[in-house]
Design a protein around this motif. Structure first.
Motif: not given
Length: 189
Positions: A101-114, A116-125
């Motif tokens: 597992t790792f975490l990523v910080r995101v930018t951009g708006e392409s996943m807004r309706n899911a 996921i917003h800019p500066n969110d942290l995603l937990v990735v497995d």
């Protein structure tokens, strides 16, 4: 029909990619991934990059947060109880496979309706199978992005969750590597 390995005539012709030279997919140590992402983001012709930083969760951290027994009403106010059920460790709830597992910080708006917003942290497995319908961190022709994976009639797509962005069809001349499946989104209000 043989499978795997190099196939004559497969892939993009050498020198025609955005880097102007031969490329290959590699695994990166977390310690240098941020530096590589920064250098990739300096190219203006990039596929929309939404991964900004990569982090490894600290499984050694043992900070327990109080968990209240009464749920909180999102509609009308409910009577509160001053009773704490116990304490929880968020690592136990957000990280099912610590070594993958790792975490990523995101930018951009392409996943807004899911959600996921800019500066969110995603937990990735990386231990979860990337099947159709899952939100994944993908490397497409050497560029990181987060999209929903779709497979339909032997065609593979990376789908945005915002109508302002086009889907990405993975063609036979494109390199695709799935880094992992997004399991949770952490964002500030």
């Amino acid at each position: 029909m043989p499978r795997g390995g190099k196939r004559e005539g497969a892939g993009r012709p050498v020198g025609t990619g955005k880097y102007g030279e031969k490329t290959k997919a590699v695994r990166l140590p977390i310690s240098i991934a941020d530096e590589i992402l920064i250098s990739l983001q300096q190219s203006p012709e990039k596929l929309e990059i939404v991964v900004n930083s990569i982090f490894k969760p600290d499984a050694q951290t043992k900070y327990r947060i109080p968990l209240y027994l009464s749920p909180i009403a999102a509609g009308f106010p409910a009577v509160t109880e001053d009773y704490v059920e116990g304490k929880i460790d968020l690592n136990r709830h957000l990280v099912k496979h610590p070594e993958s597992t790792f975490l990523v910080r995101v930018t951009g708006e392409s996943m807004r309706n899911a959600g996921i917003h800019p500066n969110d942290l995603l937990v990735v497995d990386r231990a979860i199978e990337p099947i159709s319908g899952k939100v994944v961190i993908a490397v497409v022709d050497g560029e990181l992005t987060v999209k929903r994976l779709r497979k339909h009639r032997d065609r593979l797509w990376l789908m945005p969750e915002n109508p302002d962005y086009p889907p990405i069809e993975i063609g036979e001349n494109m390199e695709l590597h799935i880094w992992g499946v997004v399991t949770n989104v952490i964002h500030a209000l």
